[in-house]
Motif scaffolding. Structure first.
Motif, short mmCIF file in Angstrom:
data_model
loop_
_atom_site.label_atom_id
_atom_site.label_comp_id
_atom_site.label_asym_id
_atom_site.label_seq_id
_atom_site.Cartn_x
_atom_site.Cartn_y
_atom_site.Cartn_z
N LYS A 36 0.90 -1.23 0.05
CA LYS A 36 -0.04 -0.23 0.10
C LYS A 36 0.82 1.12 -0.09
CE LYS A 36 -0.57 0.82 5.04
NZ LYS A 36 -1.68 1.27 5.84
N LEU A 37 0.24 2.46 -0.30
CA LEU A 37 0.96 3.68 -0.33
C LEU A 37 0.93 4.21 1.07
CD1 LEU A 37 -0.38 5.22 -3.80
CD2 LEU A 37 1.84 4.10 -3.39
N HIS A 38 1.98 5.16 1.49
CA HIS A 38 2.06 5.69 2.70
C HIS A 38 1.83 7.01 2.57
CE1 HIS A 38 2.30 1.56 4.64
NE2 HIS A 38 3.27 1.32 3.58
N PRO A 39 1.39 7.95 3.46
CA PRO A 39 1.75 9.18 3.45
C PRO A 39 2.87 9.86 3.64
CG PRO A 39 0.65 8.64 5.70
CD PRO A 39 0.85 7.36 4.85
N PHE A 40 3.32 10.71 2.93
CA PHE A 40 4.55 11.35 2.84
C PHE A 40 4.18 12.95 3.26
CE2 PHE A 40 6.40 7.52 1.54
CZ PHE A 40 7.62 7.67 1.69
N ARG A 41 5.40 13.68 3.71
CA ARG A 41 5.23 15.03 3.88
C ARG A 41 6.43 15.73 3.75
NH1 ARG A 41 8.13 16.14 8.13
NH2 ARG A 41 8.38 14.52 9.82
N LYS A 42 6.46 16.91 3.27
CA LYS A 42 7.79 17.68 3.06
C LYS A 42 8.70 17.65 4.55
CE LYS A 42 6.60 20.64 -0.60
NZ LYS A 42 6.47 22.24 -1.01
N THR B 91 11.02 18.73 7.71
CA THR B 91 11.17 20.01 8.53
C THR B 91 12.16 20.56 8.13
OG1 THR B 91 11.96 18.95 10.27
CG2 THR B 91 9.52 19.00 10.21
N GLU B 92 12.45 21.63 8.62
CA GLU B 92 13.69 22.27 8.71
C GLU B 92 14.82 21.57 9.46
OE1 GLU B 92 15.63 26.57 10.35
OE2 GLU B 92 13.38 26.72 9.65
N GLU B 93 14.72 20.94 10.62
CA GLU B 93 15.65 20.42 11.28
C GLU B 93 15.91 19.01 10.37
OE1 GLU B 93 16.18 18.05 15.60
OE2 GLU B 93 14.29 19.15 15.16
N GLU B 94 14.94 18.39 9.95
CA GLU B 94 15.58 17.20 9.22
C GLU B 94 16.10 17.57 7.89
OE1 GLU B 94 11.36 14.81 10.43
OE2 GLU B 94 11.40 16.21 8.34
N GLU B 95 15.85 18.84 7.04
CA GLU B 95 16.44 19.39 6.09
C GLU B 95 18.11 19.40 6.30
OE1 GLU B 95 16.54 22.74 2.92
OE2 GLU B 95 14.60 22.04 3.83
N LYS B 96 18.39 20.15 7.69
CA LYS B 96 19.50 20.46 8.03
C LYS B 96 20.41 18.98 7.98
CE LYS B 96 18.83 24.76 10.27
NZ LYS B 96 18.48 25.52 11.43
N TYR B 97 19.63 18.24 8.67
CA TYR B 97 20.61 16.84 8.94
C TYR B 97 20.75 16.28 7.46
CZ TYR B 97 21.62 12.24 9.87
OH TYR B 97 22.45 10.92 10.18
N ILE B 98 19.74 16.03 6.79
CA ILE B 98 19.80 15.48 5.34
C ILE B 98 20.96 16.29 4.51
CG2 ILE B 98 18.82 15.16 2.90
CD1 ILE B 98 16.15 14.94 4.73
N ALA B 99 20.95 17.51 4.75
CA ALA B 99 22.14 18.28 4.02
C ALA B 99 23.72 18.19 4.32
CB ALA B 99 21.97 19.89 4.11
N SER B 100 23.46 17.87 5.71
CA SER B 100 25.02 17.36 6.27
C SER B 100 25.42 16.07 5.72
CB SER B 100 24.96 17.34 7.98
OG SER B 100 24.14 16.33 8.25
N VAL B 101 24.38 15.04 5.65
CA VAL B 101 24.59 13.63 5.31
C VAL B 101 25.40 13.78 3.73
CG1 VAL B 101 23.85 11.69 4.57
CG2 VAL B 101 23.16 12.55 6.68
N LYS C 252 24.60 22.40 0.49
CA LYS C 252 23.47 23.13 1.10
C LYS C 252 21.97 23.01 0.82
CE LYS C 252 22.99 28.20 2.00
NZ LYS C 252 23.53 29.25 1.61
N GLY C 253 21.40 22.72 1.95
CA GLY C 253 19.99 22.32 1.72
C GLY C 253 19.65 20.97 1.11
N ALA C 254 18.36 20.69 1.28
CA ALA C 254 17.93 19.17 1.04
C ALA C 254 16.72 19.34 0.37
CB ALA C 254 17.73 18.35 2.16
N HIS C 255 16.63 20.50 -0.35
CA HIS C 255 15.23 20.67 -1.08
C HIS C 255 14.76 19.41 -1.89
CE1 HIS C 255 15.90 24.54 0.24
NE2 HIS C 255 16.95 24.66 -0.50
N GLY C 256 13.29 19.04 -1.72
CA GLY C 256 12.59 18.10 -2.55
C GLY C 256 12.62 16.80 -1.84
N PHE C 257 12.97 16.66 -0.46
CA PHE C 257 13.01 15.68 0.29
C PHE C 257 11.71 15.62 1.11
CE2 PHE C 257 17.31 14.71 -0.32
CZ PHE C 257 17.65 13.36 -0.11
#
Length: 72
Positions: free
Chosen positions: A13-19, A21-31, A35-40
């Motif tokens: 089944k499909l699951h709900p996804f959301r953009k 957060t700013e905190e999550e984006e900062k972590y993704i960018a560090s990985v 700069k930035g993790a736009h589109g995640f």
């Protein structure tokens, strides 16, 4: 909010996804060392361990990964 397949959640089944957060984006960018993790997007599903931690670019599951448990 949108629905997508998630490799961490129950299959079939499909699951709900959301953009992310700013905190999550900062972590993704560090990985990804950029700069930035736009589109995640983050899965809002529930797994046996609790809140799903999967994040991915909207149309590219192969670039996705699980956030650390601190993001539960």
């Amino acid at each position: 909010m949108s629905t997508l397949h998630c490799p961490n959640c129950p299959r079939g089944k499909l699951h709900p996804f959301r953009k992310v957060t700013e905190e999550e984006e900062k972590y993704i960018a560090s990985v990804f060392e950029k700069k930035g993790a736009h589109g995640f997007w983050r899965c809002e599903g529930k797994t046996a361990q609790g809140q799903c931690l999967w994040v991915q670019p909207y149309f590219n599951q192969s670039d996705g990964f699980s956030l650390p448990a601190s993001f539960s």
